[in-house]
Structure formats: C-alpha cells, structure tokens
Design an enzyme around this catalytic site. Structure first.
Site, mmCIF file in Angstrom:
data_model
loop_
_atom_site.group_PDB
_atom_site.id
_atom_site.type_symbol
_atom_site.label_atom_id
_atom_site.label_comp_id
_atom_site.label_asym_id
_atom_site.label_seq_id
_atom_site.Cartn_x
_atom_site.Cartn_y
_atom_site.Cartn_z
ATOM 1 N N THR A 146 65.751 27.812 17.198
ATOM 2 C CA THR A 146 66.273 26.896 18.232
ATOM 3 C C THR A 146 67.699 27.359 18.553
ATOM 4 O O THR A 146 67.880 28.237 19.371
ATOM 5 C CB THR A 146 66.241 25.424 17.762
ATOM 6 O OG1 THR A 146 66.943 25.292 16.538
ATOM 7 C CG2 THR A 146 64.821 24.950 17.591
ATOM 8 N N LYS A 168 63.907 28.537 9.832
ATOM 9 C CA LYS A 168 64.751 28.287 10.995
ATOM 10 C C LYS A 168 65.648 27.100 10.643
ATOM 11 O O LYS A 168 65.291 26.204 9.876
ATOM 12 C CB LYS A 168 63.962 28.010 12.264
ATOM 13 C CG LYS A 168 63.198 26.728 12.374
ATOM 14 C CD LYS A 168 63.906 25.472 12.743
ATOM 15 C CE LYS A 168 64.971 25.614 13.793
ATOM 16 N NZ LYS A 168 65.648 24.260 13.996
ATOM 17 N N THR A 179 66.527 19.499 9.830
ATOM 18 C CA THR A 179 66.098 20.365 10.944
ATOM 19 C C THR A 179 65.894 21.776 10.489
ATOM 20 O O THR A 179 66.438 22.741 11.026
ATOM 21 C CB THR A 179 67.008 20.383 12.163
ATOM 22 O OG1 THR A 179 67.204 19.062 12.590
ATOM 23 C CG2 THR A 179 66.361 21.139 13.329
ATOM 24 N N GLU A 259 75.894 26.189 13.080
ATOM 25 C CA GLU A 259 76.428 26.065 14.432
ATOM 26 C C GLU A 259 77.953 26.113 14.455
ATOM 27 O O GLU A 259 78.621 25.271 13.888
ATOM 28 C CB GLU A 259 75.949 24.752 15.039
ATOM 29 C CG GLU A 259 74.459 24.794 15.359
ATOM 30 C CD GLU A 259 73.877 23.422 15.658
ATOM 31 O OE1 GLU A 259 74.612 22.430 15.588
ATOM 32 O OE2 GLU A 259 72.673 23.365 15.957
ATOM 33 N N ASN A 378 77.508 20.661 19.454
ATOM 34 C CA ASN A 378 76.796 19.426 19.163
ATOM 35 C C ASN A 378 77.102 18.307 20.138
ATOM 36 O O ASN A 378 76.457 17.268 20.111
ATOM 37 C CB ASN A 378 77.067 19.005 17.724
ATOM 38 C CG ASN A 378 76.329 19.914 16.770
ATOM 39 O OD1 ASN A 378 75.106 19.955 16.773
ATOM 40 N ND2 ASN A 378 77.071 20.694 15.996
ATOM 41 N N SER A 383 69.944 17.410 20.682
ATOM 42 C CA SER A 383 68.911 17.804 19.715
ATOM 43 C C SER A 383 68.593 16.627 18.816
ATOM 44 O O SER A 383 69.338 15.669 18.763
ATOM 45 C CB SER A 383 69.363 18.997 18.889
ATOM 46 O OG SER A 383 70.445 18.638 18.062
#
Lengths: 383, 383
Positions: A146, A168, A179, A259, A378, A383
C-alpha cells in the site's frame, strides 16, 4: 522468491484495478501439498475486518489450501455486505482451483469503511488463478503493497527444508500487529499444533516488538502454511528459531519502511527483572511522541527517555537508571552522565539502551522517529 | 487576578535570569492566613523531579505557607545536588518571610537533567519576596510560562468566598498530569482533609482528562491553598463543584495552548457501561497519532476512531458503535453512516462523540491534532 521458495507452493500477483495508482493489487498463494497445514495470528483489535472474521473460521481446523490478499480496500466496518463479499471471493477462488471455500483464507488492506468493488475483484481473481506459478512469490509480495516503498521478502534455509515469507506494512505497526499482512510458507513437515506454537513464539519476539506509532489495525494477519513437500521433519525448537529469525527480518524491513521516518530506533531495556519488565520499559519509550520528535531533531534527549520509563510499573530505582544512546552513556545513576553533545544522531540507525539494574532479562522494541513526513503522509492519505 | 483573587494571598513574578529569553521566570505565592491549609496532587511518574520530592514532604502535614515556582529549569534527574538546591531555595524563602522551610512548597519547570543556576536563583528569590503584593497574581502567572503563548488564569466566585488559580503547560499534557504547574488559592474555610478530597475529585474530571500527547512529566504539581480569610464555611460538595469548574476552565486553556496544535478536540464517549469505560474509549482515540493527523488534515476519518476504540476493553459491540463528528453521524452500527464529506473540520473546535450503546455513563477527553508545528517545536526545543 519468498513465499514460493518452499516446495509445494505457487503464487501470483495481478492488477484487478482496486488501487487508483493502477499498480498490482491482488495476490494469491496456493499450497499444492501434500500437507495443507496452517496456523495464524490475527489482530486483537475488537473492531476487526470482514476478512479477519472469515479467516478465523477458516483456520479453525488448521487447514488452509489458498490465501487471497488484496490491497486497495480493508473491507473493515462494512457490515454484512462486506462479509458476503469476502465469502464470495473465497468461493470464487475455490471454484477456480477445485477447493472448498472454507479452506481459503482472505486478507485485505486499505481504507476502512468502503465496500470492495466486486465487479473488479472477481475478474481479478480469475486472472490471479490463471497466473499462479512456482516463482510467483515476488509478484505476490508486490501486489500487497500500500504505502510500502519496497516489497518485503525473507527466506530461511533449514536442514532439508525452507521457510519463506512476504509482508506488507509501513507505519501503523503496533503490538498485537497492525495494518500488516504476512504470509509465510514452509515445506517442512509440521503438524498444525506445532505450527501454531512456533508461530506464536516467533511473532511475540518479532512483529509484536515492532511499534511504529502504537496504532493497531483492524486487518492484521500473519499466516503460516506448511506443504510438507520437503519430507523433512524438523526439530520444533530449531524450526521455531528459524521462523523467529525470518519474522525478525521481516519486522526490521517493516520498521525500515515506516511512513515518513528518518531514523530507525532500536530501544533495548537490559538487566530487567523480567522480559515483561524489559518490554514494558522499552515500549513506553517507543510510544513517547516527545522522545520520537527529539530523535528526529538529532537531540539525544535522555530526560524524555527517563520520563517515559517512569510511567511504567517495571522494577527499577530511578536513581539507578543508566541510559546509553549510540554508545554514549548520557545518563548515569538517574543523573547527568556524559555530554549529550557527544552523541552522533546523524546515522539512520539509533540504538538506545536502558539499564534497569534489576535483573538479567532484556527485550528490544523497534520503532521510528516522529517526523514532518509522518504527519504529512497520515494527514493527506486516508487509510 | 487569579491566585490573588481570594483574600489572604500575595504573589509576585520577577526575572531571575533563568531563561535565555530574558522574560520573567520566578513566581512566589504567599498565604497570609489566618489558615495555612493545603492539599496537592503530584505527578505519578516514578522519575520525579527534586521539587516534587521536596513538596511531597512539605504537604505531609497539610500546611503550606508559601509556594516558589521557577521556569527555565526542571531540576529533574539532578541527584542529591538538585535536591539540595530545592532545599536551599525553600530555606531562602523561609528566611526572608519568617517561615519554616518545611512549609514552603517548590515547583520547577524546564529542561530535565541540568542543575539550576543558584547564583541567579537566590537573588531572584530576594526580588520576588520584595515584590509580593495582593494584586500580584497576573505577574506570577506570567513568570511560570515556558512554551505557553498566554498566561492561564481562572476565578470562581462562591457564596461568600472565592477560588482563583493559575496554570502553566502547553503540550505534554497527560493523565496523571504533565509538565503542568497549577496553584489555586481560596479564602474559604476548609480543613486539609476537605481540600484533599475536593482537589482529587476536581483533578480527576479536569486535568486528568486533558491528554495532549500522552506524555507525563516528572514535575507536574497541582497545589490548593486555603487562607480562611473570608470566614465562610462552604458546603464541601458546592466547593468541590466550583473547584472542578475552575480546574476544567484551566484545563481547556492548557489544551487550547498546546504546542503547535491547529484543532482543539473534545472526544466524548456516551452511553458507556461505566464512567471508566467511557474514559478508556475516549482516551484511546485521543492517543491515536493516526486519528490526530487525520484531523490535522481536515479528514473525518472515523475508521481511525473505531480502530482506536477497538483496542480497549470497554463494553461495546463493534456492530453497534455510532460515531458523530461535528454533528454528522459518519458511522452508524459500526458501518458507513452519513458521508464524511459533510463534516466541516475548518473550525478550530472539533467534537467527536462515540456512542457505545452499553449504558448511560459518559466522559470527555480533551486533546489536540498532531501537526507539523508539534513536530517542529518538540524536535527543536529541548525540554
């Protein structure tokens, strides 16, 4: 090769059109046997996605023949229609491959609260089934990405057998998983009970100690499939150690791709009264936004380390604590140690050691710094 | 007027030179009596600053004659020398005002792990003692500011008595308090036991429900002093309600001034099985960096609300949850509700209501969004 390294497995990654980016978004992993043994660990979040509810049922008998994974949609908070969509996806896989739907696990990742576009997903499943090959691991690993910037794969070579895995996840990592989707395959001969024990032990010291931002997702799943195709019967302790090493490698890859991070941080509590205490202390530091922003600012702010440790119930005396950051003991006996200016925080890797001086146990939590890019990704990316 | 609103109190704020900025940094509050009753709540962080250790001892007998507060240095993790410095400061105050040092509370705020410059602090105490006046509240409130952009003061007018308070703190607020100093004075006649009960009740529903970034400081202190100068004997329940209202006003001011925030967020869990459950659920959302960055991005991302609530042990069914953001019910029965696009997140104030549908209790947690400015302030400013 990852998930197709072990004998008895085929995989595929295709583009069903679920993601706006147009990159591949649907993966399929098939266990050709002879064994179809499996174990899994799912999110402990009480708001769980439809595929988690479905796959928990599939795993009840310790048998999984195939795993379908999609990016581009979490299928979480989608009610009965979402569950029916997961069921229909498993039926589609089963029909194409001659399996029972109750032996097909499903994983999803993406935005919460939107229905999956079944008119794209079902044709995608046909394409994936047609594309299954015994070297399809990398294509599958790419299709589950993603916000990941790189595909995550790892392999372990055992004595007469192999273990391979793909993962992932980028940011949102937390204890109890988050996630994060992981599929691991092995051709070793291990019964479901042994797989379950080995997987729980391995996850405890790997994924559950990767804590990027403390948030736990609705979709996290780690699946372990065994084909038995090598004919090798490994010692369970040896198998578990190999599996744990592989899971730790994948966990490091996840944290390394978190991230917007500019530092990878390993926080180790040493000389703790118990492993639980060590984990508590290290995790409290990993959860401190103030500590994480200080590291982003290349500031060896040990006061924020002590503040975080002080919120825990771990056994220690505050005037006995030592803290070492990248080799410099900046806090000694709970007080000012060597100058924080001696600490070089320009490398991406940061090692923080907290000496609790209360026993001989230790644990390491992996995390990241808190950066402008984290806020940007974010706040801008739903998400 | 704040801390000098109630009769029987004098205060001062002066510049001792502790802060590089050159603004005032030393405050003194004196209770002229006739009563010298007091109660306090301190940080629950096990790594506590020297002034916290000192002031805990001072409060043991429920008597406080004066409070010395400095910004520009936390005097935390400073060992025996730090404790001796706190002791010497209290002795200095006592000598100048004819008190016993064991009746002088001390509070400090600033960077952890550095000794206070006593050569500046001791002359500053002389200046503060000389400057004490019965309208010195605002000067004292200004002198305790660190990254605060405004001084925080509040007053409550009771039946025949007053309560007034000042607070400092910006960001770093958390349950159990955090880098927050609060001094409240009243001229009501209340015994130390009553003050203690009233203060704990008031703090529970105010400062302990302000949760800016989940970090708890080593120095947090809330002091309540009673002079009895009004001669009024209030009903304790009425006094507690007034005190709680004043504390809530100060808590809102603290959250409204949190470091780098662009939204003030009130998260209310309603219809909970217990107040504890309501607080658990609301606090989990307040602690979610993903939720807080979404609000910064003006994204009514209710999936992140549900993900956070799902990590708690509060009583609820995931398919019964409703979430309303600024008046729009974006999640209904754990699923997609009204369009998130209808939510207007441009105002600074954001109200999130989580309906647990499990009882009739409720609780509100105040927090902020997570912004670029938060990262900037906390990576660039050592504290």
């Amino acid at each position: 090769m990852s998930v197709t390294t072990a004998k008895g497995f085929r995989a595929a990654g295709v583009t069903a059109g679920l993601k706006a980016s147009g990159t591949s978004d649907l993966a399929l992993v098939l266990n050709d046997g002879p064994l179809k043994h499996a174990a899994a660990v799912f999110t402990s979040n009480r708001v769980a996605a439809a595929p988690v509810y479905w796959s928990r049922q599939v795993l009840n008998d310790g048998r999984v023949d195939a795993v379908l994974l999609n990016s581009g949609g979490a299928n979480a908070c989608t009610g009965p229609e979402g569950f029916q969509n997961t069921h229909a996806s498993a039926e589609k896989v089963a029909g194409l491959l001659g399996l029972s739907a109750t032996d097909v696990a499903v994983c999803s990742t993406g935005l919460i609260g939107e229905q999956l576009p079944m008119e794209k997903l079902l044709p995608g499943i046909e394409a994936a089934a047609a594309a299954l090959t015994d070297d399809g691991g990398p294509a599958a690993a790419a299709a589950i990405m993603t916000t990941d910037t790189v595909a995550k794969e790892a392999v372990f070579a055992g004595a007469g057998y192999s273990i391979g895995g793909m993962a992932k996840g980028a940011g949102m990592l937390a204890p109890g998983l988050a996630t994060m989707l992981v599929v691991i395959s092995t051709d070793a001969v291990v019964e479901p009970e042994g797989l379950d024990t080995a997987l729980r032990d391995a996850v405890r010291v790997s994924f559950n100690r990767a804590d990027s931002d403390g948030c736990m997702s609705t979709n996290d799943t780690v699946l372990l499939l065994a084909s038995g195709a090598s004919g090798s019967y490994p010692d369970l302790a040896e198998f578990t150690a190999g599996l744990a090493a592989l899971c730790q490698e994948l966990a490091r890859a996840l944290i390394g791709d978190a991230e917007g991070a500019s530092h990878d941080i390993a926080i180790t509590a040493v000389n703790a009264a118990s492993e639980h205490d060590a984990e508590l202390a290290a995790r409290a530091v990993a959860r401190s936004n103030l500590f994480k922003t200080a590291i982003f600012g290349n500031d060896a702010n040990w006061g924020r380390v002590l503040s975080a440790v002080g919120t825990t119930e771990a056994i220690f005396e505050s005037d006995q604590l030592n803290v070492t950051i990248n080799g410099v003991q900046v806090c000694r006996n709970g007080m000012i140690g060597d100058s924080r200016d001696l600490v070089d925080l320009t490398p991406r890797q940061v090692n923080v050691e907290i000496d609790l001086r209360a026993g001989d146990a230790r644990a390491t939590i992996l995390t990241n710094d808190l950066t402008h890019e984290y806020v940007e990704e974010n706040s801008a990316y739903s998400s």
